[in-house]
Structures are given as structure tokens and as C-alpha cells.
Enzyme design. Sequence first.
Site, PDB file in Angstrom:
ATOM      1  N   ARG A  65       0.835  -1.210   0.000  1.00  0.00           N
ATOM      2  CA  ARG A  65       0.000   0.000   0.000  1.00  0.00           C
ATOM      3  C   ARG A  65       0.869   1.260   0.000  1.00  0.00           C
ATOM      4  O   ARG A  65       0.562   2.244  -0.665  1.00  0.00           O
ATOM      5  CB  ARG A  65      -0.938  -0.028   1.205  1.00  0.00           C
ATOM      6  CG  ARG A  65      -2.060   0.988   1.105  1.00  0.00           C
ATOM      7  CD  ARG A  65      -3.138   0.719   2.142  1.00  0.00           C
ATOM      8  NE  ARG A  65      -2.644   0.860   3.500  1.00  0.00           N
ATOM      9  CZ  ARG A  65      -3.351   0.534   4.581  1.00  0.00           C
ATOM     10  NH1 ARG A  65      -4.574   0.065   4.470  1.00  0.00           N
ATOM     11  NH2 ARG A  65      -2.852   0.691   5.784  1.00  0.00           N
ATOM     12  N   LYS A  90      -2.697   6.421   1.378  1.00  0.00           N
ATOM     13  CA  LYS A  90      -2.532   6.836   2.775  1.00  0.00           C
ATOM     14  C   LYS A  90      -1.533   7.990   2.814  1.00  0.00           C
ATOM     15  O   LYS A  90      -0.328   7.780   2.878  1.00  0.00           O
ATOM     16  CB  LYS A  90      -2.056   5.645   3.610  1.00  0.00           C
ATOM     17  CG  LYS A  90      -2.629   5.658   5.013  1.00  0.00           C
ATOM     18  CD  LYS A  90      -2.483   4.319   5.696  1.00  0.00           C
ATOM     19  CE  LYS A  90      -2.897   4.407   7.158  1.00  0.00           C
ATOM     20  NZ  LYS A  90      -4.349   4.479   7.368  1.00  0.00           N
TER      21      LYS A  90
HETATM   22  C1  LIG Z   1      -5.464   3.619   7.555  1.00  0.00           C
HETATM   23  C2  LIG Z   1      -6.844   3.899   7.115  1.00  0.00           C
HETATM   24  C3  LIG Z   1      -7.879   2.947   7.224  1.00  0.00           C
HETATM   25  C4  LIG Z   1      -7.693   1.606   7.901  1.00  0.00           C
HETATM   26  O1  LIG Z   1      -6.788   0.768   7.249  1.00  0.00           O
HETATM   27  P1  LIG Z   1      -6.126  -0.475   7.984  1.00  0.00           P
HETATM   28  O2  LIG Z   1      -5.147  -0.979   7.014  1.00  0.00           O
HETATM   29  O3  LIG Z   1      -7.198  -1.444   8.275  1.00  0.00           O
HETATM   30  O4  LIG Z   1      -5.526   0.060   9.250  1.00  0.00           O
HETATM   31  C5  LIG Z   1      -9.121   3.265   6.716  1.00  0.00           C
HETATM   32  N1  LIG Z   1      -9.372   4.457   6.156  1.00  0.00           N
HETATM   33  C6  LIG Z   1      -8.419   5.418   6.056  1.00  0.00           C
HETATM   34  C7  LIG Z   1      -8.761   6.719   5.424  1.00  0.00           C
HETATM   35  C8  LIG Z   1      -7.130   5.161   6.537  1.00  0.00           C
HETATM   36  O5  LIG Z   1      -6.201   6.109   6.431  1.00  0.00           O
END
Ligand SMILES: *Cc1c(COP(=O)(O)O)cnc(C)c1O
Length: 341
Positions: free
Chosen positions: A82, A184
Site C-alpha cells: 500500500r 494513505k
Molecule cells: C489507515 C486507514 C484505514 C484503515 O486501514 P487499515 O489498514 O485497516 O488500518 C481506513 N481508512 C483510512 C482513510 C485510513 O487512512
Amino acid sequence: MEKKNIDWSNLGFGYIKTDKRYVSNFKEGKWDEGAIIDDDMIVMSECAGVLQYAQTVFEGMKAYTTEDGHIVTFRPDLNADRMETSAKRLEMPVFPKEKFLDAIDQVVAANAAYVPPFGTGASLYIRPYMFGINPVIGVKPADDYQFRVFTTPVGPYFKGGVKPLTIKVSDFDRAAPCGTGNIKAGLNYAMSLHAIVTAHKEGYDENMYLDPKTRTKVEETGGANFLFVTKDNKVVTPKSDSILPSITRRSLIQVAQEYLGLEAEEREITLEEVKDMAECGLCGTAAVISPVGKIVDHGTEICLPSGMTQMGPITQKLYDTLTGIQMGRIKAPEGWIRVIK
Ligand SMILES: *Cc1c(COP(=O)(O)O)cnc(C)c1O
């Protein structure tokens, strides 16, 4: 190894400086060896790319102590993948997957004294991140980057017991169509701050963002994906190009299908059909799943049948199974658990 003297079960979710962090620099087109260091401070140019144009991406994951005393991480390869997608979208160099996994192992091992013992409900939160560090004044990608990983011990999410959330259908958008909602990046959080502060002032726990194009479909909250259970016990999660692909949500879909024998599907979910759902939860690394009790759409209340005092029965099963897998009580699918020591 002597554990730090910390009241693990009463820890919250805040930054606590630990002894070690990992750093690697990208200069002249390549990453250096990388190292574990002591210094938590970063010195950079006043004109660094990250400070002027927010060129930064991050990840979030946890290390746990399992029932049999190992320190493990959960699917860190997916965090590496990711972060690669995030970096490419912001024209940043990719931190290679093998190096990423090694960096996480090293920084967790170096901070083993801060990994909460089994049974406390606490864990070691891991924050990998990367940013443009050289001076950038004309708008363009930086040339030099720093990749870092720090850790901080965090407490059990449901410390005072489970308290289902009340959520507001937001008038703000989290992501633009064809924008950066699926990566992210700090920029997605900067623009969400006003919306969440406003929601909190009005007495809500979180915002439900709708799809930016038609504002009729459920997307996600500021930092967690939605998961719904239909009245005929199907697990459904919103499908959209502008939501962040949660690793927890993807894992829960697999748990629903392979461990609980439920039908599970990623599909478009309209706001209109939310009133017919049996259960709702928010999924992410922080809580695994936090139950949603009520969704308020401009004065119209949608009260989930699971109520305001507990998780719905399927949500609870999903939660117990995934946390059981993470803690080593339930056999994990191949490749889900990485043992550090
Ligand atoms: C990090 C995040 C999540 C959750 O992702 P995980 O990999 O399950 O921790 C969901 N939505 C957003 C906007 C995020 O930044």
C-alpha cells in the site's frame, strides 16, 4: 529482556517516545543502507518539500505479543504494497518491500521492551512514513526523501468497554473523484480536520463521507472503512475507487467467508439502504472493528438494531475471530502472521 515500567492496560492512544527508530535516506536516486538510531528529532531545510507541498505518505500497523510469547506483526507485506501505491501516486520513490519488512522487524525488535505483554489488550503501534526532504519552491517532486519508522505503545481500544459510535453523514467530502482518497497520505487527513472537529462539536464521534461524485453512496469515515451486516447475515463493505483499502477490512471479509462460513461481498452501498442494515462497524488497525450504533443524516436518525451498548452478534464474531488470529489463539491463514522474535 526487561519490559518498560508502563501501566499497559491504562495506556491511551497517544505518542510515547520509545528508545529506537529506523531511518533510511534516498539521495542521488538511491536508498542508503538504513539504520536504527536514537535521535527522535528531524532537522531539515525550511523549504523541504514536505513542509511546503505536503509530499508525505504513511502507514499504520501494530506489533503484538501472542499467547505463546512471540512478538508478531499482522500482514506487514500489505502495508508495504500500500505504501508503494501511495508513494507512486505522490511521485515519490518506492521503499522496496524487502527493505520495508526488514525495517519493521528491526525497529520492533529494537523496541521489544515497549511491546505490551500478552493479555493487557495493549500493542505497539508502528508508524512507517516517508517525506520529501530537500528544498522545493517551484511545485515539483522533491529529489531527496527520508523513510522512517517509529513505534509507540498504545492501550486497549475498548478500555472502558465497548461503546457503539454515533456517526454524522457529513456535508464535507473526504476525497475527490479520481483524487487521492485511495492512498494513505497526510494530505487526506489535513483536509479532514475541520470536518471532524465540527462533528465532535456537534456531539458526533465520526463522519460518514459519501461518494464525492453523486453523494448517494457510502464511502468511509476519516480513518476507517465501513462494514455492514445485512438482515440476512451477509457481510458487505463499500466498493469505491476513492476509499482507502483497509487491510483490516480485507482480512475481515476473508474471515467472514473462510472462518464463519458467511457470504461476504465488496459492493456499492447506497445511503438509502443503510436503514435496512442489521449491524454496522468501522474497521481499521486501531480498533479492528468499532461498532456503530446510530447514523444521523441531517436530522433523520438511523438506529442500528444492535443498539448503543454492545456489538452486533456477527460483528462480535468477526472481532473475536480476527483478534484470535492476531493473538495466536486461532490458526491464521498462510502468511498473515510474521514472527519477529
Ligand atoms: C489507515 C486507514 C484505514 C484503515 O486501514 P487499515 O489498514 O485497516 O488500518 C481506513 N481508512 C483510512 C482513510 C485510513 O487512512
